[in-house]
Every structure is written in C-alpha cells, then in structure tokens.
Design a protein around this motif. Structure first.
Motif, mmCIF file in Angstrom:
data_model
loop_
_atom_site.group_PDB
_atom_site.id
_atom_site.type_symbol
_atom_site.label_atom_id
_atom_site.label_comp_id
_atom_site.label_asym_id
_atom_site.label_seq_id
_atom_site.Cartn_x
_atom_site.Cartn_y
_atom_site.Cartn_z
ATOM 1 N N ARG A 189 1.089 -1.260 0.225
ATOM 2 C CA ARG A 189 0.001 -0.129 -0.411
ATOM 3 C C ARG A 189 1.083 1.068 -0.336
ATOM 4 N N PHE A 190 1.929 0.988 0.325
ATOM 5 C CA PHE A 190 3.158 2.514 0.638
ATOM 6 C C PHE A 190 3.243 2.667 -0.370
ATOM 7 N N LEU A 191 3.564 1.408 -0.866
ATOM 8 C CA LEU A 191 4.419 1.727 -2.761
ATOM 9 C C LEU A 191 3.559 2.066 -3.348
ATOM 10 N N LEU A 192 2.123 1.528 -4.164
ATOM 11 C CA LEU A 192 0.671 2.427 -4.025
ATOM 12 C C LEU A 192 0.753 3.960 -4.349
ATOM 13 N N LYS A 193 0.857 4.082 -2.637
ATOM 14 C CA LYS A 193 0.785 5.874 -2.748
ATOM 15 C C LYS A 193 1.842 6.523 -2.742
ATOM 16 N N LEU A 194 3.289 5.797 -3.662
ATOM 17 C CA LEU A 194 4.611 6.662 -3.991
ATOM 18 C C LEU A 194 3.658 6.396 -5.492
ATOM 19 N N LYS A 195 2.801 5.966 -6.197
ATOM 20 C CA LYS A 195 2.444 5.306 -7.597
ATOM 21 C C LYS A 195 3.477 4.687 -8.255
ATOM 22 N N ASP B 275 4.881 -4.561 -11.031
ATOM 23 C CA ASP B 275 5.946 -4.910 -11.634
ATOM 24 C C ASP B 275 6.325 -4.517 -10.031
ATOM 25 N N GLN B 276 6.651 -3.447 -8.961
ATOM 26 C CA GLN B 276 6.507 -3.791 -8.223
ATOM 27 C C GLN B 276 6.223 -4.551 -7.120
#
Length: 293
Positions: free
Chosen positions: A263-269, A273-274
C-alpha cells in the motif's frame, strides 16, 4: 479520460505460471504465460462512448489444467466483450451505453467509495422498450454478458476435466464509471485518498466463509475455493462505482498481498512490477494497476 496502466506476472518458485491477464485489446496470453516474469505499462486515453476491459485470472493450484483454464477464461471473456457491439442491436447498444451514465452524485462531504448493489439492479430492463405481453428478462451488461459466456465455456470444457480458475475483471468507461465482475478469491482493490477498499466479495473460499458465519476458521483453508470459473454452478459477483482523479484500481491474484508495504508503494505511484517483486515467492503473482491521471 487518461489511465496509467501497468501489469506484471511472476512464476516465482512454481514450476509454471497458472495466472493470466488481459489489458484492453493490447495485451493477451491465449496460450498462457510461458516466461518466468513479464511486465509492461502504457498510458491510455479512453475516448467518449468507449469501454476498456482489464482482467486477471488464477488457475486452480493442483489442477493439471489450471493454466489453460485461466487462459481460456480470459480469451472467451475478451472476445465476447469486444465483439459485443458488432452483434448487439441498436436498442441493446443504447441500453449498454446507459451503464456509463453517472448512477449517483456525491454531495460535499460524502465519500465516493463504491456502491455495491445486487446484480439485478445493474442489469438494464428491456421490458419498457419491447412490446411483450409478459415482462422481458433483463439484458446483461456488456461485461456481465462476456463473463457469463466465459463461465459457460469453462463449465462445458471442464465438466469431465481437472481445471478451473478465478476471475476478476473491470470495464472502465470514458466518464470514469467502472463495472466489475468476479468469481473466486482474486481481488479488486480501490485506493481512494490513501484508503484501500476491497471491492469484490471475500467469501469465495472456505476460510472467509466460515469467519463470516462465526464458525471456527482454519487459515489453511484459504486455498479451498467454494466458487470459481469452471464449476457447474459458478456465481458471478458484480457491482459498479466511479473513479475520480487520483484513484487507483488494483486487480491481483492471491499471490499478491496488499500489505502495508504494498500500500505504501501504491501511495508512491508504484507499479504492478513492484507489487509482484515483493509478493509471496511460493505462489504465482499477478497484478494490474490502473491509475486515473
């Protein structure tokens, strides 16, 4: 309407990748995903009166034909969805266009999170436009009609064979209206203003079903599906909502966990792949990330 779309699928430690995915008319794997890892991204501009399909499927683990069931499911779904307007009558086409009209307007302070409604409320009624003595059956939407065709095709194909798959699919209209259909435990998530909401039904496996009933639930039963494509009595869950600028949709198989790091990665767009890179390495992992930019 512009969408930034990324997708990825990883075999991880499995012998083969039984997952599959479909990105509009651009990306498809009708024979299954052979590579150990695939990924890509594209910026889409959805024009007026257009609808775009995104889908993911997860072949049932332990089934010898799981990989091909997932591939077949998305192949039928895609072909049916994109041939719809070529075979629909003018009246039917007008009814499907109505699905892309705003179904409600949120006033200031109200959350524009998804409104989940029974399938019967989503299907446009044709009785008003047709002169039948008896009330006509409701016509399925474009996405639902395609999902029903895929469901029936798999039920017929795997009646006497070992195979089946989950399905999560969405169609996105130019005005942001989204319709979704699912069967099984593959997830459809919406990220809106930092809040993540699971859109589709989590009760298609035995663990969550028992928890909902207040019965003892064994976490080892999370992999036992009660509903999936290829069964003789598959139930298709469905709903709709509207995307707003900044929203992100995620379609993912159960190898991808939307944990705090994801969720943190998604908040950072972050990209699909990630998400797959930090997925459960013991299972296939597939994700489609759709952002309204």
């Amino acid at each position: 309407m512009k969408l930034k779309v990324s997708w990825a699928s990883s075999r991880n430690r499995r012998k083969e990748n039984q997952d599959n995915l479909s990105i509009s008319e651009r990306v498809a794997f009708p024979e299954g995903i052979e590579e150990r890892h695939i990924s890509g991204q594209v910026l889409m501009d959805i024009r007026e009166d257009n609808e775009v399909l995104f889908a993911a499927a997860d072949g049932l683990g332990g089934c010898t034909n799981g990989k091909y069931a997932a591939a077949r499911c998305l192949e039928v779904l895609r072909e049916s969805f994109y041939s719809f307007y070529n075979t629909a009558t003018e009246t039917e086409a007008e009814e499907q266009t109505a699905l892309c009209e705003p179904l409600h307007t949120c006033t200031t302070g109200e959350s524009p999170l998804p409104v989940l409604r029974p399938v019967s409320q989503l299907l446009p009624l044709r009785a008003a436009s047709l002169e039948y003595e008896e009330e006509a059956e409701p016509a399925p939407s474009r996405l639902m009609a395609a999902a029903m065709e895929a469901r029936d095709a798999l039920a017929e194909t795997y009646r006497d064979l070992d195979g089946g798959c989950t399905l999560c699919a969405v169609s996105v209209c130019a005005n942001g209206e989204v319709e979704w259909v699912s069967a099984g435990d593959s997830g459809i998530w919406l990220a809106h203003r930092g809040k993540f909401t699971l859109i589709n039904h989590p009760l298609d496996n035995r663990y969550y079903f028992h928890k909902a009933l207040g019965l003892p639930a064994d976490s080892r039963e999370k992999n036992i599906l009660l509903n999936y494509m290829g069964a003789t009595d598959t139930e298709l869950h469905a709903g709709h909502f509207r995307l707003q600028h900044g929203d992100t949709l995620v379609l993912c198989t159960d190898g991808v966990d939307l944990n705090p790091l994801s969720r943190f990665l998604l908040k950072l767009k972050g990209s699909a792949d990630q998400l797959c890179a930090i997925s459960n390495a013991s299972d296939n992992a597939t994700a489609v990330v759709i952002s309204f930019v």
